[in-house]
Design an enzyme around this catalytic site. Structure first.
Site, PDB file in Angstrom:
ATOM      1  N   GLU A 118     -16.778  47.265  18.797  1.00  0.00           N
ATOM      2  CA  GLU A 118     -17.716  48.354  19.120  1.00  0.00           C
ATOM      3  C   GLU A 118     -16.965  49.381  19.938  1.00  0.00           C
ATOM      4  O   GLU A 118     -16.083  49.032  20.730  1.00  0.00           O
ATOM      5  CB  GLU A 118     -18.913  47.808  19.917  1.00  0.00           C
ATOM      6  CG  GLU A 118     -19.870  48.920  20.339  1.00  0.00           C
ATOM      7  CD  GLU A 118     -21.211  48.423  20.856  1.00  0.00           C
ATOM      8  OE1 GLU A 118     -21.313  47.239  21.234  1.00  0.00           O
ATOM      9  OE2 GLU A 118     -22.151  49.236  20.882  1.00  0.00           O
ATOM     10  N   CYS A 171     -24.944  47.960  20.131  1.00  0.00           N
ATOM     11  CA  CYS A 171     -26.008  48.940  20.396  1.00  0.00           C
ATOM     12  C   CYS A 171     -25.675  50.321  19.842  1.00  0.00           C
ATOM     13  O   CYS A 171     -26.567  51.148  19.655  1.00  0.00           O
ATOM     14  CB  CYS A 171     -26.249  49.063  21.894  1.00  0.00           C
ATOM     15  SG  CYS A 171     -26.922  47.585  22.616  1.00  0.00           S
ATOM     16  N   ASN A 206     -29.258  45.791  14.723  1.00  0.00           N
ATOM     17  CA  ASN A 206     -28.563  45.044  15.777  1.00  0.00           C
ATOM     18  C   ASN A 206     -29.581  44.798  16.879  1.00  0.00           C
ATOM     19  O   ASN A 206     -30.320  45.694  17.230  1.00  0.00           O
ATOM     20  CB  ASN A 206     -27.414  45.884  16.347  1.00  0.00           C
ATOM     21  CG  ASN A 206     -26.795  45.240  17.580  1.00  0.00           C
ATOM     22  OD1 ASN A 206     -26.170  44.197  17.491  1.00  0.00           O
ATOM     23  ND2 ASN A 206     -26.995  45.853  18.747  1.00  0.00           N
ATOM     24  N   GLU A 207     -29.665  43.650  17.408  1.00  0.00           N
ATOM     25  CA  GLU A 207     -30.557  43.358  18.537  1.00  0.00           C
ATOM     26  C   GLU A 207     -31.886  44.101  18.450  1.00  0.00           C
ATOM     27  O   GLU A 207     -32.359  44.653  19.440  1.00  0.00           O
ATOM     28  CB  GLU A 207     -29.849  43.660  19.864  1.00  0.00           C
ATOM     29  CG  GLU A 207     -28.770  42.648  20.168  1.00  0.00           C
ATOM     30  CD  GLU A 207     -28.309  42.634  21.615  1.00  0.00           C
ATOM     31  OE1 GLU A 207     -28.677  43.533  22.396  1.00  0.00           O
ATOM     32  OE2 GLU A 207     -27.562  41.701  21.955  1.00  0.00           O
TER      33      GLU A 207
HETATM   34  O1  AHR Z   1     -21.442  43.809  23.481  1.00  0.00           O
HETATM   35  C1  AHR Z   1     -22.097  44.756  24.260  1.00  0.00           C
HETATM   36  C2  AHR Z   1     -23.536  44.937  23.853  1.00  0.00           C
HETATM   37  O2  AHR Z   1     -24.246  43.764  24.048  1.00  0.00           O
HETATM   38  C3  AHR Z   1     -23.757  45.234  22.407  1.00  0.00           C
HETATM   39  O3  AHR Z   1     -23.605  46.563  22.124  1.00  0.00           O
HETATM   40  C4  AHR Z   1     -25.178  44.805  22.196  1.00  0.00           C
HETATM   41  O4  AHR Z   1     -25.438  44.412  20.875  1.00  0.00           O
HETATM   42  C5  AHR Z   1     -25.374  43.712  23.205  1.00  0.00           C
HETATM   43  O5  AHR Z   1     -26.507  43.908  23.942  1.00  0.00           O
END
Ligand code: AHR
Length: 653
Positions: free
Chosen positions: A47, A240, A371-372
């Protein structure tokens, strides 16, 4: 028999403590493999957080090269004051993606200079060759650019000249030059001389020595760290960042492909996420875009695992939703991505891939939707994606989110729904303290084998959250190693696993702990990196049961163990975590028809204490140590170092 032993102990005067030191017997059922380890099992999560991409693995040294940041002069300093109109920022709507450019106009005698500070300075190396480049227009024949690299003390350590052509239309100019000294915080001066006005854009400086020597490519040392792990997959672009603070700020892969100068940058959501770690100069320029991610995956032999926005912005931020009847664009992005990765060169997106230099398909096999994300809103949107993807691309496995936490109401709700929907793979995340990792080593022992596979998509043991910074200690790494024995034991179910986040820049991080730390010149792996690497480079092909009194070795007496057989190498690989402050003796009994070679290998990873760590100054404070082990037959006894992770590799003949 017990009585006899007690009698003997009494007679010899041995204490009760000594009883604990008699070897703990572990039986390895080499001839009864439990299932296959997925070739993708251990991977990496990428990321653009902590200056992971811009200012990190993407080797561009100039910050805000195209003046597109919200504050267009961020990163830049004018070396010569001008009059009104000397430095004009024009915003040209006709230009794709990158609308702004700089007009330099100093009357008839152009003698102006700009300085760029880089991302926390620029890392340059003695004897390294660097390429300065720019786009320019409206130049007259006598225009010259003089480029200088200065070290922290403003000493000149590299320079070059570039004569510009006379042109009314945009042209590219470039010059290569050597830098004579190393500096972690260098800066770039660009001087413009000549007659008349000049338009410039995309002022850029790259090392020539990039990963695979690709022009304007990736930082070699950082990619090497990933390649060394031999990862089974690479998840990208997050995290995120996929969701965005709002939908406008979401990651849109289509805006990250095609000519780099036409990729429209956006603010990096980690720019403002944490008040205590504000990073106002953090943007995503997308020089590292989806094409480059796929290429990186291919380079390091990892399966590409893109995660796409599902029509929801981050629920910790705005939580904006796309109305269900307006999801088409989002779903189409997923379908077009499959075409971009796998489609024939006769298709629109397959052709773009070919035009960018890769006519062969990228072998995309799975896609993450969201994602999440959580709640019924997620399930509704996921269902729309699933229907369309299953219809058009039944060959692509869908990865779906189980939210932010590995337990609780949100998790239970999603887990039930995802199983009912027959989702292929469930993405579970756990950022938890070491105690959680230790007590969860048997988490998957009793999971349903008939339902979806599991992707441990983001995890890290956090020693000092939430007040951070979470330190990447040996305690954290060892608890992860213990937990990972449980992932390996259940590798028939857990298809993939990745630590998160991947990179942290010592001068520009927002989130910690991270797997790999960098500054502008160096890189080192944390103890967690060493653990991940030991797993991924020793993943084997078959799960081999290892038992103590018929049970999995999952925490009793603070011992954790798993085993695999590697068909190709012909060797048994046993992984054991001793989470005790004392050495522990284990005896391994391996009833098998196979014959073992006489010499095996032992790899030990241990820290002096649980707080030990690695750092830029001591990058290998905690690193694996190897020893040969000689043994006869299929029994051996080993003394496990206190607080250690040990791999025992026994080749078969
Ligand atoms: O890894 C950091 C963050 O942690 C990521 O962006 C997210 O998916 C999680 O909350």
């Amino acid at each position: 028999m017990k009585k006899v032993v007690s009698m003997m102990l009494l007679l010899t005067g041995l204490s009760a403590a000594a009883i604990a030191q008699s070897p703990i017997e572990l039986t390895i059922q080499l001839d009864k493999p439990k299932g296959k380890v997925s070739p993708h099992m251990w991977g990496v999560f990428f990321e653009d957080i902590n200056l992971g991409a811009d200012g990190g693995i993407y080797a561009e040294l100039v910050k805000n090269r195209s003046f597109e940041f919200d504050q267009p002069w961020m990163g830049w300093k004018k070396l010569v004051d001008g009059n009104e109109g000397t430095y004009l920022l024009l915003n040209d709507n006709q230009r794709k993606g990158n609308k702004r450019y700089l007009r330099l106009n100093n009357g008839s005698d152009l003698r102006l200079g700009l300085q760029n500070a880089g991302f926390r300075g620029m890392g340059v190396k003695a004897d390294g060759t660097y390429e300065f480049s720019l786009q320019y227009r409206n130049s007259s024949a006598n225009m010259q650019i003089h480029v200088e690299v200065l070290d922290e003390q403003d000493n000149l350590i590299g320079a070059t000249e570039l004569a510009l052509d006379s042109t009314r239309v945009w042209k590219e100019g470039a010059a290569k030059f050597r830098v004579k000294a190393t500096s972690a915080k260098a800066k770039l001066n660009v001087w413009f001389t000549g007659t008349g006005t000049l338009d410039v854009d995309m002022l850029s400086l790259f090392p020539m020595d990039t990963w695979k020597g690709r022009s304007k490519g990736l930082r070699k040392d950082m990619v090497q760290m990933l390649a060394d792990m031999k990862p089974g997959f690479i998840r990208f672009p997050g995290g995120c960042i996929v969701e965005g603070r709002d939908l406008a700020n979401r990651f849109q892969w289509k805006k990250t492909v095609g000519p780099i100068s036409e990729r429209e940058l956006i603010i990096n959501r980690w720019n403002t996420e944490f008040k205590h770690r504000l990073t106002p100069d953090y943007f995503q320029t997308f020089g590292l875009g989806f094409y480059e991610y796929f290429l990186l995956a291919e380079d390091i032999g990892a399966a590409p695992v893109p995660i796409l926005n599902c029509g929801m912005a981050c629920q910790f931020n705005t939580g904006e939703l796309v109305p269900l009847d307006q999801l088409d664009e989002y779903v189409q992005d997923a379908i077009d991505l499959i075409e971009f990765a796998n489609g024939s060169t006769a298709t629109k997106w397959g052709k773009l891939r070919a035009d960018m230099g890769h006519p062969e398909p990228f072998q995309l096999k799975m896609i993450g939707v969201g994602n999440e994300n959580w709640g019924p809103q997620y399930i509704e949107r996921l269902a729309v994606f699933k229907k369309a993807l299953n219809e058009k691309h039944p060959e692509i496995a869908i990865i779906a989110s189980s939210g932010t936490d590995p337990e609780g109401d949100r998790f239970d709700f999603l887990d039930d729904k995802l199983r009912a929907m027959s989702i292929n793979i469930i993405d579970e995340h756990y950022y938890r303290p070491p105690a959680w990792f230790l007590s969860s080593a048997s988490r998957y022992d009793h999971y349903d084998r008939k339902g979806p596979k599991i992707f441990a998509g983001e995890y890290a043991s956090h020693t000092t959250r939430p007040n951070g910074p979470g330190k990447s200690t040996w305690e954290a790494a060892l608890s992860e190693a213990a937990f990972m024995t449980g992932l390996e034991r259940n590798a028939d179910l857990v298809e993939m696993a990745s630590y998160a986040p991947l990179f942290g820049h010592v001068d520009g991080w927002q989130w910690s702990p991270d797997l790999i730390w960098v500054d502008n010149l160096q890189v080192y792996g944390t103890p967690s990196y060493q653990v991940q690497k030991l797993y991924s480079t020793n993943k084997g092909s078959d799960i081999i049961p290892i038992k103590r009194d018929g049970e999995a070795v999952a925490g009793k007496d603070s011992l954790y163990a798993s085993a695999v057989y590697d068909q190709q190498a012909g060797q048994l690989i046993v992984k054991i975590v001793n989470y005790n402050s004392k050495p522990v003796q284990v005896s391994l009994d391996i009833p098998t028809k196979k014959k073992f070679a006489k010499v095996g290998q032992k790899i030990i990873l241990a820290g002096k204490d649980l707080n030990a760590s690695n750092s830029i100054d001591q990058p290998l404070n905690i690193q694996p140590r190897q020893e040969p082990i000689a043994y006869k037959g299929s029994k051996l006894t080993e003394r496990l170092t206190p607080y250690s992770f040990t791999l025992i590799k026994l080749p078969t003949r």
